[in-house]
Design a protein around this motif. Sequence first.
Motif, PDB file in Angstrom:
ATOM      1  N   VAL A  68     -33.500 -10.252 -13.658  1.00 34.45           N
ATOM      2  CA  VAL A  68     -32.614  -9.554 -14.606  1.00 34.45           C
ATOM      3  C   VAL A  68     -32.036  -8.332 -13.900  1.00 34.45           C
ATOM      4  CG1 VAL A  68     -32.425  -8.434 -16.854  1.00 34.45           C
ATOM      5  CG2 VAL A  68     -34.040 -10.330 -16.532  1.00 34.45           C
ATOM      6  N   THR A  69     -30.723  -8.230 -13.898  1.00 38.34           N
ATOM      7  CA  THR A  69     -29.999  -7.051 -13.413  1.00 38.34           C
ATOM      8  C   THR A  69     -28.969  -6.697 -14.476  1.00 38.34           C
ATOM      9  OG1 THR A  69     -28.431  -8.483 -12.237  1.00 38.34           O
ATOM     10  CG2 THR A  69     -30.301  -7.623 -10.973  1.00 38.34           C
ATOM     11  N   PRO A  70     -28.366  -5.514 -14.408  1.00 34.87           N
ATOM     12  CA  PRO A  70     -27.361  -5.156 -15.409  1.00 34.87           C
ATOM     13  C   PRO A  70     -26.251  -6.194 -15.508  1.00 34.87           C
ATOM     14  CG  PRO A  70     -27.978  -3.206 -14.173  1.00 34.87           C
ATOM     15  CD  PRO A  70     -28.653  -4.367 -13.510  1.00 34.87           C
ATOM     16  N   GLY A  71     -26.112  -6.769 -16.694  1.00 39.82           N
ATOM     17  CA  GLY A  71     -25.054  -7.723 -16.955  1.00 39.82           C
ATOM     18  C   GLY A  71     -25.296  -9.130 -16.445  1.00 39.82           C
ATOM     19  N   ARG A  72     -26.511  -9.442 -15.922  1.00 35.93           N
ATOM     20  CA  ARG A  72     -26.699 -10.760 -15.305  1.00 35.93           C
ATOM     21  C   ARG A  72     -28.169 -11.170 -15.382  1.00 35.93           C
ATOM     22  NH1 ARG A  72     -22.968 -12.997 -11.847  1.00 35.93           N
ATOM     23  NH2 ARG A  72     -21.987 -10.941 -11.728  1.00 35.93           N
ATOM     24  N   ILE A  73     -28.406 -12.483 -15.726  1.00 36.74           N
ATOM     25  CA  ILE A  73     -29.732 -13.076 -15.752  1.00 36.74           C
ATOM     26  C   ILE A  73     -29.643 -14.368 -14.933  1.00 36.74           C
ATOM     27  CG2 ILE A  73     -31.609 -13.904 -17.216  1.00 36.74           C
ATOM     28  CD1 ILE A  73     -30.081 -12.511 -19.564  1.00 36.74           C
ATOM     29  N   THR A  74     -30.489 -14.519 -13.916  1.00 40.13           N
ATOM     30  CA  THR A  74     -30.422 -15.695 -13.067  1.00 40.13           C
ATOM     31  C   THR A  74     -31.807 -16.306 -12.928  1.00 40.13           C
ATOM     32  OG1 THR A  74     -30.685 -14.325 -11.097  1.00 40.13           O
ATOM     33  CG2 THR A  74     -28.441 -14.856 -11.747  1.00 40.13           C
ATOM     34  N   ARG A  83     -33.835 -31.235  -6.585  1.00 37.67           N
ATOM     35  CA  ARG A  83     -33.456 -29.866  -6.268  1.00 37.67           C
ATOM     36  C   ARG A  83     -33.067 -29.109  -7.553  1.00 37.67           C
ATOM     37  NH1 ARG A  83     -28.970 -28.129  -1.680  1.00 37.67           N
ATOM     38  NH2 ARG A  83     -29.303 -25.852  -1.815  1.00 37.67           N
ATOM     39  N   PRO A  84     -33.646 -27.924  -7.803  1.00 38.03           N
ATOM     40  CA  PRO A  84     -33.315 -27.197  -9.035  1.00 38.03           C
ATOM     41  C   PRO A  84     -31.888 -26.644  -8.982  1.00 38.03           C
ATOM     42  CG  PRO A  84     -34.728 -25.845  -7.660  1.00 38.03           C
ATOM     43  CD  PRO A  84     -34.653 -27.189  -6.993  1.00 38.03           C
ATOM     44  N   TYR A  85     -31.380 -26.328 -10.165  1.00 40.36           N
ATOM     45  CA  TYR A  85     -30.030 -25.789 -10.292  1.00 40.36           C
ATOM     46  C   TYR A  85     -30.094 -24.269 -10.468  1.00 40.36           C
ATOM     47  CZ  TYR A  85     -28.897 -30.679 -11.225  1.00 40.36           C
ATOM     48  OH  TYR A  85     -28.761 -32.034 -11.138  1.00 40.36           O
ATOM     49  N   ARG A  86     -29.125 -23.584  -9.843  1.00 40.62           N
ATOM     50  CA  ARG A  86     -29.037 -22.129 -10.030  1.00 40.62           C
ATOM     51  C   ARG A  86     -28.249 -21.844 -11.316  1.00 40.62           C
ATOM     52  NH1 ARG A  86     -26.254 -17.443  -9.248  1.00 40.62           N
ATOM     53  NH2 ARG A  86     -27.413 -15.723  -8.289  1.00 40.62           N
ATOM     54  N   THR A  87     -28.918 -21.230 -12.241  1.00 41.80           N
ATOM     55  CA  THR A  87     -28.344 -20.997 -13.568  1.00 41.80           C
ATOM     56  C   THR A  87     -28.213 -19.497 -13.807  1.00 41.80           C
ATOM     57  OG1 THR A  87     -29.462 -23.002 -14.304  1.00 41.80           O
ATOM     58  CG2 THR A  87     -28.557 -21.568 -16.007  1.00 41.80           C
ATOM     59  N   GLU A  88     -27.161 -19.128 -14.526  1.00 41.96           N
ATOM     60  CA  GLU A  88     -26.854 -17.701 -14.704  1.00 41.96           C
ATOM     61  C   GLU A  88     -26.314 -17.460 -16.115  1.00 41.96           C
ATOM     62  OE1 GLU A  88     -24.828 -15.173 -11.528  1.00 41.96           O
ATOM     63  OE2 GLU A  88     -23.178 -15.582 -12.923  1.00 41.96           O
ATOM     64  N   PRO A 140     -22.400 -18.427 -19.966  1.00 39.32           N
ATOM     65  CA  PRO A 140     -23.308 -19.197 -19.113  1.00 39.32           C
ATOM     66  C   PRO A 140     -22.583 -19.776 -17.899  1.00 39.32           C
ATOM     67  CG  PRO A 140     -22.632 -20.517 -20.983  1.00 39.32           C
ATOM     68  CD  PRO A 140     -21.953 -19.188 -21.147  1.00 39.32           C
ATOM     69  N   ASP A 141     -23.353 -20.035 -16.840  1.00 43.95           N
ATOM     70  CA  ASP A 141     -22.819 -20.665 -15.638  1.00 43.95           C
ATOM     71  C   ASP A 141     -23.978 -21.387 -14.947  1.00 43.95           C
ATOM     72  OD1 ASP A 141     -21.030 -21.440 -13.718  1.00 43.95           O
ATOM     73  OD2 ASP A 141     -21.297 -19.635 -12.515  1.00 43.95           O
ATOM     74  N   ALA A 156     -31.859 -23.651 -21.538  1.00 43.41           N
ATOM     75  CA  ALA A 156     -33.280 -23.436 -21.258  1.00 43.41           C
ATOM     76  C   ALA A 156     -33.525 -22.014 -20.768  1.00 43.41           C
ATOM     77  CB  ALA A 156     -33.760 -24.450 -20.220  1.00 43.41           C
ATOM     78  N   LEU A 157     -32.651 -21.507 -19.887  1.00 43.08           N
ATOM     79  CA  LEU A 157     -32.799 -20.130 -19.405  1.00 43.08           C
ATOM     80  C   LEU A 157     -32.672 -19.133 -20.562  1.00 43.08           C
ATOM     81  CD1 LEU A 157     -33.011 -17.948 -17.263  1.00 43.08           C
ATOM     82  CD2 LEU A 157     -30.566 -18.239 -16.793  1.00 43.08           C
TER      83      LEU A 157
END
Length: 414
Positions: A68-74, A83-88, A140-141, A156-157
């Motif tokens: 968790v950073t300001p304005g973003r959760i990854t 292979r897992p997916y990078r989710t944001e 979401p992305d 899920a995230l």
Amino acid sequence: MTPRPPIRAPRHDDRRRTYPALGARSDRTGTWWGDAWVRALEELALDPARLARGAAYAQAGHVDAITVTPGRITAYVHGSRPRPYRTELRLRTLPDPAWEQFLDTAARTPAHIAALLDKDLPHDLADEAELLPASGDLIPDCSCPDDGYPCKHAAALCYQTARLLDEDPFVLLLMRGRGEQEVLAALTRRNAARMAVERVPPRPQLPTVQARSALAPRTRPPLPPPFPTPARPGHPPAFPDVHGGPDPLSLDLLATEAALRAHTLLTTGQDPIAPLTTWQDAVRLAAAHPGSGLTSTTRALYTALARATDRTPTDLARAVAAWRQGGIEALSVLETPWDPPAGPFDRARPALSAAGFPGFRPSRNRLSTPTIQLRYGRDGLWYGYESDPDREDWWPRGAPDADPVGALTARLGA
């Protein structure tokens, strides 16, 4: 052998937190702000089926560590592939004025500070700063090929983030732009300032004075003697050359002029600049700064003063030469021809011829040869001028003199 540098402990970043994977869990003990987070996700979703699969992914522990950073959760989310997916998830941060309002509101009520320290988020405090996401706040992305909005991995995230919020509301504050220690430090400062104001003792009552005593006639003590006038004007400080700031040479010029003018007023009671026109003052400035030489600074000063007075730099340079020759009277001689009365002007040509300088032609207040000219001023002085042959480009030369022969001799000496 060169000693090895000491190993430094990693620096704590209050605005970046990584939480370990929460693991599988069949349900969550919801808080009201965690439920509000989930509702924002559900209002965002275009496909309820993807939400259901995302909730199943979250319950099965498919979401890895969350950063968790300001304005973003990854986070990385495991799906059907190895292979897992990078989710944001992106969330708008609060501007500084909104944070100031939030901190002021929290500091005014001790119960709010106590609730935050107890990992609780009061309703009115969250509503004051609009901490919880509204419809459209979450973006979401995901690196997966699913074009759902959101895809099951982003859902899920989001569900796992709700579990983080249930445990610690400061996660929500970090998403909105401020870390936990940063918020607590700001609240501590505000609380200390508020308590200091409350401890200030009341102001004592002012003593009263009888009207009869206040209105009684009295003799005022004499004023203290004025400070002695300094022998010379002070020097301005050295002004720094700051990028984008005022020109230090211009500041030095203005400060020096102000000191000279103030010193003259103190010593003589006269303002040396007040009687001057804008043009005369520009000539005075150019003649005084610098005293001689045509450096790059001089050229810049001449260009600026000439532009401000709608003259050319050559006009200004000629006027400066006259000013240095004899001040404002010499400038008047340069710029204003006049018809002198009979007397000293009529006696000048015979005196020049007797001294071995014949051939001067009279014209108004001027006596001229092809290369030399004498001008008679209203102050009774003669001013020498010089020009190239057939140019009629007269420039002041030498020092003024009451005797035309003396003025001509001074010009030749110059």
